[in-house]
Design an enzyme around this catalytic site. Structure first.
Site, short mmCIF file in Angstrom:
data_model
loop_
_atom_site.label_atom_id
_atom_site.label_comp_id
_atom_site.label_asym_id
_atom_site.label_seq_id
_atom_site.Cartn_x
_atom_site.Cartn_y
_atom_site.Cartn_z
N SER A 93 0.81 -1.22 0.00
CA SER A 93 0.00 0.00 0.00
C SER A 93 0.84 1.27 0.00
CB SER A 93 -0.92 0.02 1.23
OG SER A 93 -1.63 -1.19 1.34
N LYS A 104 -13.06 -6.74 7.43
CA LYS A 104 -12.08 -5.68 7.30
C LYS A 104 -12.29 -4.98 5.96
CE LYS A 104 -7.17 -5.25 8.34
NZ LYS A 104 -6.19 -5.21 7.28
N CYS A 145 5.93 4.51 -24.50
CA CYS A 145 7.35 4.68 -24.21
C CYS A 145 8.17 3.40 -24.31
CB CYS A 145 7.52 5.30 -22.83
SG CYS A 145 6.72 4.39 -21.51
N CYS A 158 3.14 10.34 -20.03
CA CYS A 158 2.20 10.26 -18.91
C CYS A 158 2.85 10.75 -17.61
CB CYS A 158 1.72 8.83 -18.70
SG CYS A 158 0.96 8.07 -20.14
N HIS A 217 2.89 3.96 8.19
CA HIS A 217 1.90 3.81 9.25
C HIS A 217 2.30 4.60 10.48
CE1 HIS A 217 -0.62 0.72 7.36
NE2 HIS A 217 0.50 0.30 6.81
N CYS A 266 -0.85 5.19 -19.89
CA CYS A 266 -0.73 4.37 -21.11
C CYS A 266 0.00 3.07 -20.81
CB CYS A 266 -0.10 5.15 -22.26
SG CYS A 266 1.69 5.06 -22.39
#
Lengths: 429, 482
Positions: B49, B253, B447, B407, B53, B442
Site C-alpha cells: 500500500s 475488514k 514509451c 504520462c 503507518h 498508457c
C-alpha cells in the site's frame, strides 16, 4: 516569446490538414508542434493500404497518405517544431513545449488547434485477472515494433478486442510468420470496419469469437497462456465456457481514448461520451480560440474524415486568429442575434460532433458526425430541428465501428428561427 | 576463494535487506546482498500500500509496535538524506457504525500506549471538512497526523544505492539454494555462486522460513498473504486527501483508499492466504472484493479510472510480530523475518536493529566518518521541476528535453541515469521503479519502444535481450523463430 497566428499541437494527419487549411485561409505564420522527429503520426506505422480512398480516389499506405499532406504543408509554408512535446496550453493561448534544442519554450498563439490524437486502452484499464508478464502488448505498440523497429513481439498470438488496429495486426503477425489463434471480442459485434474483418481475419482463417473475453492471463515472466470465456448479455463470463489458449503474446485492441490531458489542464470541457472536447459548429472548444479535430476530438474510423474535419478546424482557427467571425459570414453583414442550437441525440445515437451550432456562424453546409451504439439494420437516420423532421434517410446497416454523418444546411436552420434544439436519432420508419 | 569471503551476506534485496545493508555499510565489513530477482525491490517491497503507518495498529509492547513508531520517525530524516518521495498526508481510520466506536477508541488508546503522537478522534463534521468524499455513513474517525505515504521503490532503491556507494556488493539473479555451516562460518550457495561468510542475514521475505529452516531446529512457517489492489489514474487524485482506512465492521475488514506519492489513488488490499509463494496474480474474486469494499469508508471511488491492478504477498507468521534475532543453535545466522505490514514503515528501524545484532556478533568497527557517504543524490522529477530549472537541466544535458514518457513526464536523460546509477537498472520494470516510466495511464504503450532503443544504445544489448523483469521475461522473440 515567439508568436504565431495558429499553433497546431500534433503533426499527424489531423494536424497537417489543419495547418494547410490555416495557411490557405490567409494566416501568415502557422506552426505545427510534433513530439516525434518526423511528421505523420501514427500513419507512419500503418504500412497497410486502404488509406485515401475518399480523399484521393486511390489506395495509399499510411506513410504515403501522410507524405501527401506533409509535402503540401511544406509547399504552403507551414512551419514545424519537431521533437517537441507540448507540456501545457494556457487559456490565453500560450503554448509551452520542450525540446532538446530549445529546452522549455513558450509560443503565443492567435488560435490553437488540438490535434494530439488518441492512445490505446491498456491491459490495466480492463482489470483482467492474472499475472503481469512480458508479452502483453496493445496492438498499436506491437504494430510499431513490427513495422517501424523491425522486431517480432511474439510467435503464438491471441488478440483481445476487434478494433481496427487489432484486426490489421492479426494479418500483419500472420504475414510475419506468427500464428494468430483467435480474436476475442467482448461485444456481440466487432468494433472494427467490416472490410478489415474480411481482409484481415476471414482471408487468413483467423476466427473471430464474438461475445468472448479473456478471463485469466498465465505466465509469471512471459505470457504462457490466456483463458477465454463466453460472456452473457451483461458481458459477464459464463462459468464452464473457459478455454485455455497456450500462447506467448496477448495483443489488445480494446478501445482508443482521445488524448486530452493537455486539453483538460487548459480548462477545455470534455464530453463524457467521446472523452474529447465539446465543440461548436466551428470545432471550437469551450476555451475561446482553442479548436480540436481528429482523434483527439472523437475517434474516427477513416483518416479521410480526419483530414476533412481538420481542414474545417484549420480554417475556423485561422478565421479566429485573423479576427473574422466565420468563413462564410460577411464581416460587415447585419449582426444576427446569437442563437445557439443544442445538438441532442436519441435512440441509437451515442454522440454528435459538434454538440452545438450557431446557425449564423456556420458554413453553408456543415457535416455532423456521429456513431451509433449497436448494430442496426434498415433504420432511418432522422434529423429534427425543433419538432420538425428535416431529414429521414434510410441506411441498410449501421454499426458502432463505422462513423456516420449528416450534412446540415444553414438555410434549414435559419428558416426555423424558433427551434432551440436539433435532434439526431435512428427511427424504424 | 578469498574473493568470495564476506563478513555478512544479506539474503533478499527488499526494503529490509537494503536497510540492513545501508546500516552495515557504516562498519569495516565486507557485505554482500544476494537477490534472486534482477533488481532490488522485487518482492513484497514493490507491491504494497506504500503507507507510512503511524503505529496505532500493532499490539502494545510488541516488537512491531516499537519498530513501527521508531521507523515512522526515522523515515522523515531518511527521506531527506536519501532523497526519495515521502508525503506526510496523515491517515484516518473511519468508523461507519456507531456501535463499533469502542473499537476506534481502543485503537486510540493502543496508539497512545505505542507512543504515537497527535492521535485524536475527529467527529463527523470535522471529518467531512478534512475528507469531503468520506462515506455518508461515516460517524467519526481516528486522525493520525504522523501517517504518510512513501515511494516504496524510491525508498528501496535509495537504501541500496547508498549502501552500494559505501561499498556493499549486490549479487542479482542469485536465488539461494542452500545455507550450510562450515567450521565457524556459513556457506551460502546461490544460483550465481557460493559465498563464504561469518554472518547471514535472512531477509528473504515470503521465503524467510525456507532459509531459516535450513539452519534452525525450531522451524518457522511463513504464509504468503495475498493483497490485491486497484491503482487509479492521476485524474482521480484528490478524491481522498489522506490515507483512509476502514474500521473493521461486522462485514469484515475494509480496504484503504489513499493518494500515492506519484499522484495516483490506490485502493486495496484484500487478504487471502495462498499456498503458492509465486502467485502474485490478481484474481477475479480478489478484484471484485476490492470493488465491493472500497465504498465503505469513501464514496464514489472512481474505479473506472483504473490504470492497473496488481497483487502483492505479505510474509505473514502466525504470531503476527516481526522475528528479528540470531537463530538459536545457528550462531551468526540472523533472522529478519515475518516482516509484514508495517514492515515498509519499520524498515529504517529494522535496519538499525539488525545491524546492531550483526555488529555484536562480528565485532564490527565503525569506519571513519569521512569515509562514509550518508546522503544519496536524488533522481530528477520533471513534474516537480520549474520551467527555469528544467531549462538549466537541458542546458547541461539536452536529453532532458527529450520526453520519453508523456504520462509521467520522464526524459531520456532520466532513463540514461537509471541505467548508470550505483545499482543500475537492467530491465524495463527496473527503469520504471527508478523513473516512473511505463507507470502512467498508457502503461508503457508509448514509451516501451523508446526505452528499448535507449537500452540498446546505452547497454549494448540486442533488442531480443531486453526483458521486462529479468531472464525469462524477454519482450521480443528472435526474428525468424524456430
Amino acid at each position: 516569446m515567439l508568436s504565431y497566428d495558429v499553433v497546431i499541437i500534433g503533426g499527424g494527419p489531423a494536424g497537417l490538414a489543419a495547418a494547410i487549411a490555416a495557411r490557405e485561409s490567409g494566416c501568415e505564420r502557422v506552426l505545427v508542434i510534433e513530439r516525434d522527429d518526423r511528421l505523420g503520426g501514427i500513419l507512419n506505422q500503418c504500412i497497410h493500404n486502404g488509406f485515401g480512398l475518399h480523399t484521393f480516389k486511390e489506395e495509399l499506405t499510411g506513410p504515403e497518405y501522410a507524405a501527401r499532406y506533409e509535402d503540401r504543408a511544406h509547399e504552403v509554408g507551414v512551419e514545424f517544431s519537431l521533437g517537441s512535446m507540448v507540456i501545457d496550453v494556457s487559456s490565453d493561448l500560450v503554448v509551452h513545449a520542450v525540446s532538446q534544442e530549445r529546452g522549455v519554450y513558450g509560443v503565443q498563439a492567435g488560435a490553437v488547434v488540438l490535434a494530439m490524437g488518441c492512445r490505446e486502452r491498456p491491459r490495466g484499464a480492463l482489470a483482467i485477472p492474472g499475472y503481469r508478464p512480458a508479452g502483453i502488448y496493445t496492438a498499436g505498440t506491437a504494430q510499431r515494433l513490427v513495422n517501424m523497429e523491425g522486431q517480432m513481439p511474439g510467435r503464438e498470438v491471441v488478440i483481445l478486442g476487434s478494433g481496427d488496429i487489432g484486426l490489421i495486426m492479426a494479418r500483419r503477425m500472420t504475414l510475419e510468420g506468427a500464428h494468430v489463434a483467435c480474436v476475442a471480442e467482448l461485444m456481440p459485434y466487432s468494433g472494427g470496419l467490416k472490410r478489415n474483418i474480411v481482409q484481415c481475419l476471414d482471408d487468413y482463417g483467423i476466427p473471430l469469437l464474438l461475445s468472448h473475453t479473456v478471463t485469466r492471463i498465465e505466465g509469471r515472466k512471459r505470457v504462457e497462456a490466456v483463458w477465454i470465456a463466453k460472456v452473457d448479455e451483461q458481458r459477464r463470463p459464463i462459468p464452464g465456457t473457459e478455454v485455455r489458449y497456450a500462447c506467448d503474446t496477448l495483443m489488445l485492441s480494446v478501445g482508443l481514448l482521445p488524448e486530452n490531458e493537455l486539453s483538460r489542464e487548459a480548462g477545455v470541457a470534455l464530453s463524457p461520451v467521446t472523452r474529447g472536447p465539446l465543440v461548436d459548429e466551428s470545432l471550437q472548444t469551450s476555451v475561446p480560440g482553442v479548436f480540436a479535430c481528429g482523434n483527439v476530438l472523437h475517434v474516427h474510423d477513416l483518416v479521410d474524415y480526419v483530414s476533412q474535419e481538420a481542414d474545417a478546424a484549420g480554417r475556423c482557427a485561422a478565421h479566429y486568429a485573423l479576427g473574422k467571425r466565420s468563413p462564410d459570414v460577411q464581416e460587415d453583414g447585419p449582426a444576427e442575434a446569437e442563437r445557439v442550437l443544442l445538438l441532442e441525440v436519441e435512440s441509437g445515437v451515442r454522440y454528435t460532433v459538434p454538440s452545438t451550432i450557431d446557425p449564423a456562424r456556420m458554413d453553408e453546409r456543415l457535416t455532423v458526425r456521429f456513431r451509433v451504439d449497436n448494430v442496426y439494420r434498415d433504420r432511418f437516420v432522422s434529423v429534427y430541428v425543433g419538432d420538425e423532421r428535416i431529414m429521414h434517410r434510410k441506411k441498410r446497416v449501421l454499426a458502432p465501428g463505422e462513423m456516420e454523418e449528416v450534412v446540415l444546411k444553414r438555410a434549414d436552420l435559419l428558416e426555423r428561427a424558433h427551434a432551440e434544439r436539433i435532434v439526431v436519432k435512428l427511427e424504424e420508419d | 576463494m578469498a574473493s568470495d569471503q564476506y563478513d555478512v551476506v544479506i539474503v533478499g534485496a527488499g526494503v529490509s535487506g537494503c536497510a540492513v545493508a545501508r546500516e552495515l555499510s557504516r562498519y569495516e565489513a565486507r557485505v554482500c546482498v544476494v537477490e534472486r530477482a534482477d533488481d532490488v525491490c522485487c518482492g513484497t517491497s514493490k507491491a504494497n500500500s506504500a503507507i507510512v503507518h503511524a503505529g496505532f495498529d500493532a499490539q502494545a509492547g510488541s516488537m512491531m509496535a516499537r519498530l513501527n513508531v521508531e521507523g515512522n520517525k526515522l523515515m522523515r530524516e531518511l527521506a531527506e538524506e536519501l532523497n526519495f518521495a515521502l508525503v506526510p498526508c496523515g491517515s484516518l481510520v473511519v468508523c461507519t457504525d456507531a456501535q463499533t466506536r469502542p473499537a476506534l477508541e481502543a485503537l486510540l488508546e493502543r496508539g497512545v500506549a505505542n507512543g504515537v503522537e497527535g492521535l485524536r478522534i475527529v467527529e463527523r463534521d470535522e471529518l467531512v471538512s478534512m475528507e469531503p468524499n468520506v462515506s455518508d455513513e461515516a460517524v467519526c474517525a481516528l486522525w493520525a497526523p504522523t501517517g504518510g505515504i512513501v515511494d516504496p521503490f524510491g525508498l528501496c532503491v535509495a537504501l541500496a544505492e547508498n549502501a552500494a556507494t559505501n561499498g556493499v556488493e549486490f549479487l542479482f539473479n542469485a536465488g539461494v539454494e542452500g545455507v550450510e555451516r562450515d567450521d565457524d562460518e556459513w556457506l551460502v550457495r546461490t544460483k550465481a555462486g557460493t559465498l563464504r561468510t561469518r554472518c547471514v542475514v535472512n531477509a528473504a521475505g515470503v521465503y524467510a522460513d525456507e532459509l531459516h529452516n535450513m539452519v534452525a531446529d525450531k522451524k518457522m512457517r511463513i504464509v504468503a498473504r495475498k493483497g490485491e489492489y486497484y491503482l487509479l489514474d492521476t485524474t482521480a487524485f484528490g478524491h481522498v486527501r489522506h490515507t483512509v482506512f476502514t474500521l473493521p465492521t461486522k462485514m469484515g475488514k475494509g480496504v484503504l483508499v489513499s493518494p500515492t506519492v506519484h499522484g495516483n489513488v490506490i485502493v486495496g488490499p484484500t487478504a487471502t492466504d495462498v499456498e503458492d509463494k509465486e502467485s502474485v496474480d490478481t484474481t477475479a474474486a480478489g478484484l471484485a472484493e476490492v470493488v465491493a469494499k472500497c465504498g465503505i469508508a469513501v464514496r464514489d471511488v472512481p474505479l473506472r479510472e483504473v490504470i492497473t491492478t496488481f497483487a502483492g504477498l505479505r510474509a505473514h507468521e502466525e504470531h503476527h510480530d516481526f522475528i528479528i534475532g540470531e537463530v538459536e543453535g545457528a550462531p551468526g545466522f540472523v533472522d529478519c523475518a515475518a516482516i509484514e505490514s508495517p514492515g515498509l514503515t519499520s524498515c529504517p528501524a529494522i535496519g538499525r536493529m539488525v545491524a546492531d545484532i550483526v555488529r555484536g556478533i562480528c565485532d564490527l568497527q565503525e569506519r571513519p566518518a569521512d569515509e562514509i557517504v550518508r546522503t544519496r543524490p536524488g533522481v530528477v522529477n520533471l513534474l516537480a521541476t520549474s520551467r527555469e530549472d528544467w531549462n538549466d537541466l537541458v542546458a547541461k544535458d539536452p536529453t532532458y528535453g527529450n520526453l520519453v514518457c508523456r504520462c509521467c513526464r520522464v526524459s531520456e536523460a532520466q532513463i540514461v541515469d537509471a541505467l548508470h546509477r550505483p545499482i543500475p537498472a537492467t530491465s524495463i520494470d527496473a527503469i520504471k521503479r527508478r523513473t516512473g516510466c511505463t507507470m502512467g495511464r498508457c502503461q508503457g504503450g508509448f514509451c516501451t519502444p523508446k526505452i528499448m532503443a535507449i537500452m540498446e544504445r546505452e547497454l549494448g544489448m540486442a533488442p531480443t535481450q531486453i526483458t521486462k523483469c529479468g531472464p525469462g521475461s524477454e519482450l521480443l522473440v528472435q526474428e525468424g523463430g524456430e
